[in-house]
Write an enzyme that holds these catalytic residues in place. Structure first.
Site, PDB file in Angstrom:
ATOM      1  CG  ASP A  22      31.262  46.634  50.970  1.00 53.79           C
ATOM      2  OD1 ASP A  22      31.045  45.617  51.657  1.00 53.79           O
ATOM      3  OD2 ASP A  22      30.683  46.878  49.889  1.00 53.79           O
TER       4      ASP A  22
ATOM      5  CG  HIS B 149      36.983  40.988  46.657  1.00 54.79           C
ATOM      6  ND1 HIS B 149      36.692  41.016  48.013  1.00 54.79           N
ATOM      7  CD2 HIS B 149      35.810  40.749  46.018  1.00 54.79           C
ATOM      8  CE1 HIS B 149      35.404  40.791  48.178  1.00 54.79           C
ATOM      9  NE2 HIS B 149      34.843  40.627  46.993  1.00 54.79           N
TER      10      HIS B 149
ATOM     11  CG  ASP C 130      28.710  40.305  54.983  1.00 52.95           C
ATOM     12  OD1 ASP C 130      27.679  40.956  54.824  1.00 52.95           O
ATOM     13  OD2 ASP C 130      29.855  40.759  54.809  1.00 52.95           O
TER      14      ASP C 130
END
Length: 1485
Positions: free
Chosen positions: A528, A531, A632
């Site tokens: 999750d 980045h 999402d």
């Protein structure tokens, strides 16, 4: 044990991988069976000297992986062969390698003894999965995402998993299953080491039961998220270990951000008391609040104090220091402006600049500042003056900091405005309602934690638009928290790992245990917020996870905004798939692009045609987990229409990658579910589940059976996809009619044609909305829909045109799909195997002359052999191929295959017709009478072409490439096997390509031969310019090339035939420049006969029993009195002499002097030359022993360009007459004298002397050799120091450059003697004893720096006034020096000269070397100088080396693109190296 597959990965000269393909990642296959990764280091690469390849792949299965443990693999240097380093791959993971080596310094610089270290390079190895005993590739994964808290009680899970399985999924992705925090979000984890106690009442036992049941009862693999960046704000361990978060204690730079956050919260609570609105209705309300923030928050906080220097405090300390007698003046540069003075003060006295922390953290060192002030203020300056000056300077320095504050304050206001507006006012925002304690004005950036009575603010996690993922936005390198750039998650505290476990021991150990628990239970992990994961943290935790489960599938949510950044994360972490989503497409066109991106290779791709036993590692793009929709993002009902659920899902299922969906998509849930606040549970009783089963089954089947090729077509609202197995010809065809909006027109799609393909309809259905969505307070429900079966498309096969036509039914509304099974009978797996089989037998009897016909033959040669009727093949929109043979086809196809360029004109030409197949068979058949050995190859082609003629046109380029490459590689290997011999049996591609120029250049043509009375193969000087008739066979070119192209490659009979044929034509003591099969030979080259003698010497020394050639009887073309007679005159060939007698005749005629006028002198012989130029004069200067010849009106050496332009007036004026004693002739004279003296001493040469002109004097060969030896350096060397000129023959006025050897001695224009040209290297190579080594190596170094180009040697020193490096033979201008190409040898860079230069370099550089490493460095220096040649021959369609280039290796369009001597002299280099060195390059055998 079966041999391993080998995956070959070549490395560049700096150790970087050079995979094939256009991707950016090196992703190796899953090691279901162990295989070998073979690193290949090219010959004496720059990384080879004392080189080591370090790789962190463990050396055995039993050795645990340690990312920082690299194992050494010695690089074994070679010159003609590559070094292979084999690493066995047995285990998936993320691996790296780097190299250490002694670098190559500049020539003559001290050898480096300090090792260089290359960059780290990465590769990944995929995990291994299986279901029901069958391998399950990643491209076959069908993944269902599940939010666990909506699954209901645990005892109902098994039934729900059964439903998921019935929909065709084979893996379930669970959002985090751990104990959730206060917000109830699965991603806000309260306790990482405990599973959710509300669902899993038995803790880990329930998880074990879940995973076992999934695997055993449902054949489902499992995946879960790992959340490494944050923890729930109420996690209990935070109170025990607040150092795990970012606070003003662990991150003092956040002080200002924390105070700002406090002030904003206080302001939010005070809105009512300040008379400001607590409920916003419009932007005016918001603007009132923003004005309040400006006054009551920013103004009251005095945030600028965190930016600037405290003027009062710093200046007071500075005044005090100024007044101290201990402070001394500092030297300051004179005449500084005030701005420069302030910069000087800042540079010398700044402390804590570039940092944020407490207020007034920045300051100036008072002592240093005072010292600067003392340099320009009077010694008796009073405190007030000092302070005023100090204030003036500090104020100037502070200006930048105030500007920085102003900029940041503006950004704070902008960010707050936009965020509040989104939360409270925007239609697409949450419209949070009234501002109160529970819903403050702005996001809380810090969680306040009570630790033993102390309130500590811990930074909350979040995300940033376009943030740099390599920068921790809570670190001192970012002001994101202060500038309010973070979109914060108030329920999650950001975790602070630091640089290593030592910085936060508890956190590293805690998260390691959490990760290991997840990996021990689940087959896959989804990272999750990847980045925001520090790379070193991700590496550590994934290494821990893979230690628990080696076959771990790693998926990431990664949004970096850059493919390069994606690559960095994927390589370092070993990510197997990145999540991508079809619902992100804003149009049908964009959706089509995404499907194409993730759909696999284009149908008919040429990526699988290589026949090598080694599989070349192919670079790939990042593998995708392509979701139709994620948890999402918004649903089709929200973003498009509910009906688009079906076509969108079908398009995703057709892709050659992992695919997935979230629970609720198939069920047509109407809205994106709130991961935090939603409490209802799943239902599965609506939607497209049954159709999804079909689609998922197709996706799994195609993924498991290698259907990796796809064609995507977009037309209006339609997208069609054809996914095909390239080896079996089986596939699936999808027609998807999308519905992005309710207003989409019911567009018609015309008939679809599938050439050479059979088809059968499997499914035709449409998704229809039946009713409006009805909300339930307890259950998650979908929009009521129904899958309506449609009439199947009409599928009809036309046997005449060999095609299937698909016509959609009249009713095929938006939201419909049709799924059709396809198969191509002519493209079955057996066809693939058949078309590449049998090549070895087909070519096993081919001779090198046969191979010249099969592989090469330029247009001139081909037309010559076919009486002008047949030439090379011409491809429309591409042009004529350079060869009629297979090399002509492979040259373009090599690049087409590399780039998979199906749009190339050649591929389009093949799709239009089978003409190239007909041409190849017809052409070879037309030659079979003269070359009968090619008949089996013709039969092979006919049978293979017969098989592929049946395939549909879109596959023909693929199969044609397979056939051509199979035949080409077999022929190439056959040629190489004949040519190599024992000396070079393990050689690299470059050396083999050079050797193949021997096959390229030697062949039969009808128009010429070596002798006039029979047709024999002859050597072309170059192609295509010198391919036939009298222009084909040049004496000078032949004997510069003979050693490299015939003697070294074991073509001894052909070498002998060329030697004896030219010997037969000896006349005037010379061999002809142009042979013309001995019919009308021309004798105008002074140097050819000396190259001829050098080659006889090479033949004797290198060929077994080569000495026997000297006794060969040679029939003489001309009488001994040099009378010219026609070749059919009875006197021609009427008598014989031995070759040894011919050699002596050459020496004797030169000793007497040669003086004659060319036969048939005049315009018919040479229309450019002036009459005087036909006079040939050669004499020996018996003072020096040197040969002098030529005149200013002819050009008798290889630099033989005659002026041709009447316009410029250069006609008849040689560009480079080179009369006098040319240095290369002097060298070859010495070499030949040395050789015959050696032969005479061994009783193998009967002559010991010559007589001079008129028999006046007898000179022994020993005396002649000594004369040359004694006088050479004195005549040719130009000393570095002018003081030494009196030791040599020097005219100081003519010297342009020192430390070199003259090109000529006593020429007609004395300054030309002193020119730097490359010819000295020929003399150095054949007669190194003439040169003092120190002087020789100095001259080589100068030439290396001054005239060596990337490929060739400049023919003239660039500092010479006559230097003209661009050759254009068609130019007819007023320029005397360049018109009609008169500057052919006045600067253009000739490739063949490089070979002699490198041979000289090798010899003289080794003289000064003593150790093995030093001697290897010499080979590296040579290898560096061959890089241009390696690139050239690899990229040239002619598969050879050009005659010459223009300046700095620029293409010369008038150059012959492949020249015999260009390749030959480099083969000579390899032979010299082999004779000096014995280097083995086979490792790990």
């Amino acid at each position: 044990m079966l041999p391993h597959d080998i995956y070959l990965l070549p490395l560049s000269d700096v150790g970087a991988p050079i995979p094939s393909g256009s991707g950016t990642l090196i992703s190796l296959p899953s090691p279901y069976e162990p295989y070998t990764l073979r690193f290949q280091v090219s010959s004496i690469s720059s990384i080879s000297r004392d080189g080591t390849l370090w790789c962190n792949v463990p050396p055995s299965k039993d050795t645990p992986f340690d990312r920082e443990k690299f194992y050494p693999n010695e690089i074994c240097p070679g010159f003609h062969a590559s070094c292979n380093i084999d690493i066995e791959i047995t285990t998936p993971g993320a691996y790296a390698f780097y190299l250490t080596y002694l670098p190559v310094n500049a020539f003559l610089a001290p050898m480096s003894l300090s090792k260089s270290v290359s960059a780290r390079f990465h590769f990944t190895v995929g995990p291994r999965f299986s279901l029901n005993g069958a391998r399950l590739p990643l491209d076959a994964l069908n993944i269902q995402s599940v939010v666990s808290k909506w699954m209901g009680s645990f005892d109902t899970w098994d039934d729900k998993l059964s439903i998921i399985k019935k929909k065709g999924y084979n893996m379930v992705h669970f959002t985090p299953l751990q104990h959730r925090g206060d917000s109830n979000s699965p991603y806000s984890i309260y306790s990482q080491l405990e599973f959710d106690p509300e669902i899993f009442t038995n803790g880990t036992k329930d998880i074990d039961q879940l995973v076992v049941s999934m695997s055993d009862n449902h054949q489902l693999l499992s995946m879960t998220d790992v959340v490494w960046n944050h923890t729930a704000s109420n996690s209990p361990w935070l109170r025990e270990h607040p150092e795990a978060g970012y606070s003003i204690k662990t991150a003092p730079h956040l002080q200002a951000a924390y105070e700002l956050d406090d002030a904003l919260l206080s302001f939010s609570r005070s809105l009512r008391s300040l008379g400001l609105p607590t409920k916003l209705y419009n932007e005016n309300d918001l603007l009132r609040i923003m004005d309040g923030i400006k006054v009551h928050v920013l103004g009251a906080l005095r945030l600028w104090e965190f930016y600037v220097i405290d003027v009062e405090a710093v200046t007071d300390k500075t005044v005090k220091a100024f007044m101290s007698k201990d402070t001394r003046a500092t030297e300051v540069p004179e005449s500084l402006s005030f701005e420069d003075l302030c910069k000087f003060v800042r540079d010398r006295t700044a402390r804590n600049f570039g940092k944020l922390g407490k207020r007034y953290l920045k300051y100036l060192d008072a002592q240093a500042f005072a010292g600067i002030l003392k340099t320009f203020l009077p010694e008796d300056a009073d405190a007030e003056r000092v302070k005023m000056e100090a204030i003036r300077i500090v104020d100037e320095i502070n200006l930048d900091f105030y500007r920085e504050y102003d900029n940041d304050a503006g950004e704070i206001m902008e960010q707050l405005f936009n965020r509040i507006k989104y939360i409270r006012l925007d239609d697409h925002g949450p419209k949070a309602g009234e501002i109160n304690v529970k819903s403050p004005l702005a996001d809380a950036y810090f969680t306040r934690v009570n630790v033993n009575g102390e309130i500590i603010g811990l930074a909350n996690n979040g995300w940033i638009w376009n943030g740099n993922p390599l920068v921790d936005f809570a670190s001192a390198n970012s002001k994101a928290y202060l500038r309010r750039e973070v979109i914060a998650w108030g329920d999650c505290v950001k975790l602070r790992y630091g640089r290593s476990p030592e910085d936060s021991p508890f956190l590293w150990q805690h998260m390691r245990r959490y990760t290991e628990i997840c990996a021990s239970h689940f087959h896959a992990l989804r990272i999750d917020n990847c980045h925001s994961t520090p790379l070193h943290v991700g590496e550590y935790l994934l290494d821990c996870a893979r230690a628990v489960r080696p076959d771990l599938y790693v998926v990431a949510e990664l949004f970096t905004g850059s493919e390069d950044m994606d690559k960095l994360f994927v390589e370092r972490l070993g990510i197997n798939s990145l999540i991508r989503e079809a619902m992100q497409a804003w149009s049908v066109s964009e959706l089509s692009r995404l499907v194409h991106r993730h759909g696999g290779n284009p149908v008919g791709s040429l990526t699988q045609t290589s026949l090598s036993d080694d599989k070349i590692v192919r670079a790939t793009h990042v593998h995708a987990l392509f979701m139709d929709c994620t948890h999402d993002n918004e649903t089709p009902t929200q973003k498009r229409t509910v009906e688009d659920t079906l076509p969108n899902a079908a398009l995703v299922a057709m892709c050659a990658c992992a695919t997935g969906s979230v629970v609720g998509y198939d069920e047509c849930y109407p809205h994106l579910l709130d991961i935090v606040n939603e409490k209802r549970t799943y239902t599965f009783d609506n939607g497209i589940g049954e159709i999804k089963k079909v689609l998922n089954d197709v996706h799994e089947y195609t993924g498991m059976n290698g259907a990796e090729e796809m064609h995507v077509h977009h037309e209006g609202n339609y997208v069609t996809v054809h996914r095909v197995n390239p080896r079996k010809g089986k596939g699936w065809f999808l027609i998807a009619h999308t519905k992005f909006s309710d207003y989409d027109a019911n567009q018609r799609l015309g008939p679809i044609i599938l050439q050479g393909t059979f088809a059968r309809s499997v499914l035709s259905t449409s998704l229809v909305k039946e009713d409006e969505y009805k909300h339930s307070d307890t259950l998650l429900k979908g929009v009521p829909v129904k899958a309506v079966e449609l009439q199947d498309p009409l599928v009809s096969f036309n046997s005449i045109f060999n095609q299937t036509e698909i016509t959609l039914p009249e009713h095929f509304p938006p939201g419909s799909i049709a799924l059709i099974r396809t198969w191509i009978p002519s493209a079955e797996e057996s066809v693939d195997d058949f078309v590449v089989s049998g090549t070895v037998d087909a070519v096993k009897n081919l001779s090198l002359i046969d191979l010249n016909v099969v592989l090469y033959r330029c247009d001139g040669e081909e037309r010559d052999l076919s009486a002008g009727k047949d030439g090379v093949y011409v491809v429309p929109n591409h042009g004529p191929l350079v060869y009629a043979g297979l090399q002509g086809f492979m040259s373009p196809f090599k690049q087409i295959i590399h780039d998979n360029d199906l749009a190339h004109p050649f591929c389009e030409h093949l799709r239009q017709g089978k003409w190239p197949l007909d041409y190849i068979v017809y052409r070879l058949s037309s030659h079979v009478d003269e070359f009968p050995n090619i008949k089996p190859l013709i039969d092979w082609f006919e049978s293979r072409f017969s098989a592929i003629r049946k395939v549909p046109p879109f596959l023909l380029p693929r199969y044609f490439a397979m056939v051509i490459e199979a035949a080409y590689e077999a022929c190439r290997q056959r040629a190489v096997n004949i040519l190599l011999g024992e000396d070079f049996n393990d050689s690299h591609d470059f050396f083999q390509s050079l050797l193949l120029c021997s096959v390229q250049m030697v062949g039969k043509v009808n128009s010429t031969s070596l002798v006039p009375y029979k047709s024999v193969p002859s050597m072309a000087a170059g192609l295509p310019h010198f391919s036939k008739d009298y222009m084909r066979c040049w004496g000078r070119d032949v004997f510069i090339s003979l050693r490299g192209l015939l003697i070294i490659p074991n073509r001894h009979d052909e070498a002998k035939e060329h030697i004896l044929s030219f010997a037969s034509t000896l006349k005037h003591g010379m061999i002809p420049n142009l042979l013309d099969a001995g019919r009308n030979p021309r004798y105008n080259s002074r140097d050819s006969v000396w190259f001829f003698l050098q080659n006889i010497q090479d033949y004797v020394n290198l060929v077994p029993n080569g000495i026997e050639i000297l006794s060969e009887q040679v029939k003489r073309r001309f009488p001994l009195d040099d009378t010219f007679i026609e070749f059919d005159d009875p006197r021609a060939f009427s008598y014989s002499t031995s070759l040894v007698d011919i050699i002596h005749e050459i020496f004797q005629r030169h000793a007497e002097g040669l003086h004659f006028r060319e036969h048939n002198a005049g315009e018919k012989l040479d229309m450019q030359m002036k009459s005087e130029g036909f006079n040939i004069d050669i004499d020996v200067d018996w003072e020096t022993g040197l040969l002098f010849g030529g005149s200013q009106w002819n050009c008798g050496t290889w630099m033989d360009k005659m002026g041709e332009s009447e316009r410029s007036g250069n006609k008849g004026w040689p560009g480079t007459p080179r009369d006098g004693a040319a240095i290369e002739i002097s060298g070859m004279l010495k070499s030949s004298l040395r050789w015959i003296n050696q032969l005479h001493s061994q009783g193998l040469y009967p002559y010991d002397s010559v007589t001079t002109s008129g028999g006046s004097k007898t000179v022994t060969f020993q005396e002649w050799e000594e004369l040359v030896q004694t006088n050479f350096e004195r005549c040719y060397y130009i000393p570095l120091d002018a003081a030494d000129d009196d030791k040599y023959v020097i005219n100081k006025a003519c010297v342009n450059r020192r430390g070199i050897y003259k090109d000529l001695f006593k020429s007609g224009k004395e300054y030309e003697d002193y020119e730097l040209r490359p010819n000295f290297a020929i003399a150095m190579t054949v007669a190194p004893e003439l040169f003092e080594p120190a002087k020789a190596i100095g001259a080589i170094a100068i030439a290396d720096a001054v005239i060596r180009g990337p490929v060739g040697m400049a023919t003239l020193d660039p500092s010479d006034l006559n230097y003209r490096p661009y050759y254009n033979n068609s130019e007819d201008s007023d320029d005397f020096k360049t018109s009609k190409g008169r500057n052919y040898h006045q600067g253009p860079e000739w490739v063949w000269c490089t070979g002699y230069f490198l041979r000289a370099f090798l010899h003289f550089d080794l003289i000064r070397k003593t150790t093995k490493l030093e001697r290897l460095e010499t080979l590296q220096q040579i290898q560096l100088r061959l890089q241009g040649h390696v690139k050239w021959i690899r990229e040239s369609p002619w598969a050879g080396l050009t005659e010459l280039t223009n300046k700095n290796g620029e293409i010369c369009n008038d150059s012959s693109p492949t020249q015999a001597w260009s390749a030959a002299t480099l083969i000579d280099v390899f032979k010299d190296v082999h004779m000096i060195f014995s280097l083995s390059c086979t490792k790990n055998e």
